[in-house]
Scaffold this motif. Structure first.
Motif, PDB file in Angstrom:
ATOM      1  N   ALA A  88       1.046  -1.460  -0.262  1.00  0.00           N
ATOM      2  CA  ALA A  88       0.027  -0.248  -0.181  1.00  0.00           C
ATOM      3  C   ALA A  88       0.819   0.842   0.356  1.00  0.00           C
ATOM      4  N   HIS A 121      -0.026   0.182   9.562  1.00  0.00           N
ATOM      5  CA  HIS A 121      -0.723  -0.748   9.914  1.00  0.00           C
ATOM      6  C   HIS A 121       0.450  -1.253   7.718  1.00  0.00           C
TER       7      HIS A 121
ATOM      8  N   LEU B  38     -10.820   2.264  12.406  1.00  0.00           N
ATOM      9  CA  LEU B  38      -9.689   3.509  12.786  1.00  0.00           C
ATOM     10  C   LEU B  38     -10.079   3.991  14.396  1.00  0.00           C
ATOM     11  N   ASP B  41      -7.559   0.868  16.072  1.00  0.00           N
ATOM     12  CA  ASP B  41      -6.865   1.040  15.121  1.00  0.00           C
ATOM     13  C   ASP B  41      -6.587  -0.406  14.292  1.00  0.00           C
ATOM     14  N   ARG B  42      -7.720  -1.321  13.775  1.00  0.00           N
ATOM     15  CA  ARG B  42      -7.472  -2.139  13.150  1.00  0.00           C
ATOM     16  C   ARG B  42      -7.039  -2.441  11.527  1.00  0.00           C
ATOM     17  N   ALA B  43      -7.169  -1.324  10.926  1.00  0.00           N
ATOM     18  CA  ALA B  43      -7.475  -1.124   9.831  1.00  0.00           C
ATOM     19  C   ALA B  43      -7.692   0.517   9.304  1.00  0.00           C
ATOM     20  N   VAL B  44      -6.819   0.929   7.958  1.00  0.00           N
ATOM     21  CA  VAL B  44      -7.094   2.286   7.500  1.00  0.00           C
ATOM     22  C   VAL B  44      -7.338   2.514   6.039  1.00  0.00           C
ATOM     23  N   HIS B  46     -10.884   3.701   3.981  1.00  0.00           N
ATOM     24  CA  HIS B  46     -11.797   5.166   3.803  1.00  0.00           C
ATOM     25  C   HIS B  46     -12.740   5.115   2.245  1.00  0.00           C
ATOM     26  N   LYS B  47     -13.712   6.074   2.494  1.00  0.00           N
ATOM     27  CA  LYS B  47     -14.560   5.932   1.286  1.00  0.00           C
ATOM     28  C   LYS B  47     -13.870   7.007   0.696  1.00  0.00           C
ATOM     29  N   LYS B  48     -13.444   6.999  -0.572  1.00  0.00           N
ATOM     30  CA  LYS B  48     -13.465   7.955  -1.510  1.00  0.00           C
ATOM     31  C   LYS B  48     -14.100   9.033  -1.912  1.00  0.00           C
ATOM     32  N   ASN B  81     -10.375   2.382  -0.672  1.00  0.00           N
ATOM     33  CA  ASN B  81      -9.416   1.521  -0.439  1.00  0.00           C
ATOM     34  C   ASN B  81      -9.019   1.616   0.621  1.00  0.00           C
ATOM     35  N   GLY B  82      -7.790   1.481   0.577  1.00  0.00           N
ATOM     36  CA  GLY B  82      -6.650   1.277   2.137  1.00  0.00           C
ATOM     37  C   GLY B  82      -5.638   0.990   2.625  1.00  0.00           C
ATOM     38  N   VAL B  83      -5.198  -0.068   3.215  1.00  0.00           N
ATOM     39  CA  VAL B  83      -4.589  -1.042   4.039  1.00  0.00           C
ATOM     40  C   VAL B  83      -4.943  -1.200   5.258  1.00  0.00           C
ATOM     41  N   GLY B  86      -0.780  -4.881   6.253  1.00  0.00           N
ATOM     42  CA  GLY B  86       0.487  -4.653   5.451  1.00  0.00           C
ATOM     43  C   GLY B  86       0.646  -5.015   4.150  1.00  0.00           C
ATOM     44  N   ARG B  87      -1.081  -4.547   3.827  1.00  0.00           N
ATOM     45  CA  ARG B  87      -2.115  -5.243   2.136  1.00  0.00           C
ATOM     46  C   ARG B  87      -3.238  -4.356   2.142  1.00  0.00           C
ATOM     47  N   ALA B  88      -2.693  -3.594   0.563  1.00  0.00           N
ATOM     48  CA  ALA B  88      -3.424  -3.247   0.072  1.00  0.00           C
ATOM     49  C   ALA B  88      -4.705  -3.189   0.009  1.00  0.00           C
ATOM     50  N   ALA B 123      -3.128  -6.138  -4.599  1.00  0.00           N
ATOM     51  CA  ALA B 123      -3.693  -5.793  -3.829  1.00  0.00           C
ATOM     52  C   ALA B 123      -4.925  -6.683  -3.608  1.00  0.00           C
TER      53      ALA B 123
END
Lengths: 192, 192
Positions: A88, A121, B38, B41-44, B46-48, B81-83, B86-88, B123
């Motif tokens: 990412a 992350h 968020l 703190d599990r993932a980041v 967001h909707k674009k 999209n987000g992270v 460690g994955r997109a 991704a």
């Protein structure tokens, strides 16, 4: 399902405000570069649209929507993200006129928060800074800039700091701003 | 640097168009879930923002910008999209009324193209589909839906196809739509 009313092709015209000094050249160069990366299938990185709160929409005819009242909202994330080599990617871009320093007030608190989060992350996060008066553009890992920001010993970081902590991005014709070359170096440095 | 004019706090008011049937409930549930991810703190993710072409801006006073003419543009990417780990992460969300099938016309060609691209670059890509009449929401890996889309043997995929090819997303109070649990399963399946 979210229905998007037909996109009308309009000329880029904003009669009340000149965008000349609004940091559009770095944005334009990054946009061209990202399109190049897309066309050559090297990465999928896009600028996020500016968030806008729509208050009123007119329908001059049934298929066309004309927004007649809306307001800019402050984004809660950085402007650019995507995926490259399975990672990412997340970054912010800033353009400054000063020859000697980058003031911290250029960076919004929410952008710092967002960068801290994505780093946690596992994203590759960085900031691209263009010193327009020098015509030099740097890529600096976000954690380094954040460290300096958190310490806040001064109100800014110097141009010299960028030469020591960042990487100079090669500029050319195609792509305009080959920042992924710097990202490749960051990836190599990670594995050491 | 891109200067964002002061965001004005406005009530969500759109007098000409009802958003009731515009797929807002899935969007709202995903928004709440992403905020939960968020906050914990599990993932980041967001909707674009919807891309909007601004044509005219007024400045009723020097600090407030009022957009008085703008048009919706068709996005060239997916909406989310987000992270994560460690994955997109990259996905699109669709809400449909039918009990029995998901028509391919719900998916735009550019969304398919975008999903293909991000898959190529590593991704984790998927589509979240809510059958509103059944109150069931599925997560299906993007490559499976794309295969069916490319073959186009029919004009749609059936609800049964989703039960066989997708995962039912657990719905609850907090988070509303725990789709990352399905993503965890996809990650496990990758390593097998």
């Amino acid at each position: 399902m979210i229905g998007y009313p037909n996109a009308k092709k309009v000329p880029l015209k904003d009669s009340t405000v000149s965008t000349a000094n609004r940091g559009m050249t770095l944005e334009r160069d990054l946009n061209d570069t990202n399109e190049f990366y897309l066309a050559t299938d090297r990465a999928v990185i896009h600028k996020k649209p500016t968030p806008i709160q729509v208050v009123h929409v007119d329908y001059p005819d049934r298929t066309a929507a004309k927004i007649t009242e809306a307001y800019y909202r402050t984004p809660s994330t950085t402007d650019y993200n995507g995926v490259y080599k399975g990672r990412a990617i997340d970054f912010e871009a800033k353009e400054i006129k000063s020859k000697t320093s980058f003031p911290f007030q250029c960076i919004h608190e929410h952008q710092i928060e967002h960068l801290k989060r994505v780093i946690r992350h596992g994203a590759i996060a960085f900031v691209i800074v263009r010193f327009t008066s020098r015509n030099e553009t740097f890529l600096v890992p976000a954690d380094r800039l954040i460290s300096a920001y958190d310490k806040r010993e001064r109100a800014s970081v110097s141009y010299t700091w960028f030469t020591e902590n960042g990487k100079r991005i090669p500029e050319g014709y195609s792509p305009r701003l080959d920042y992924l070359r710097c990202v490749d170096e960051l990836i190599k440095e990670e594995t050491k």
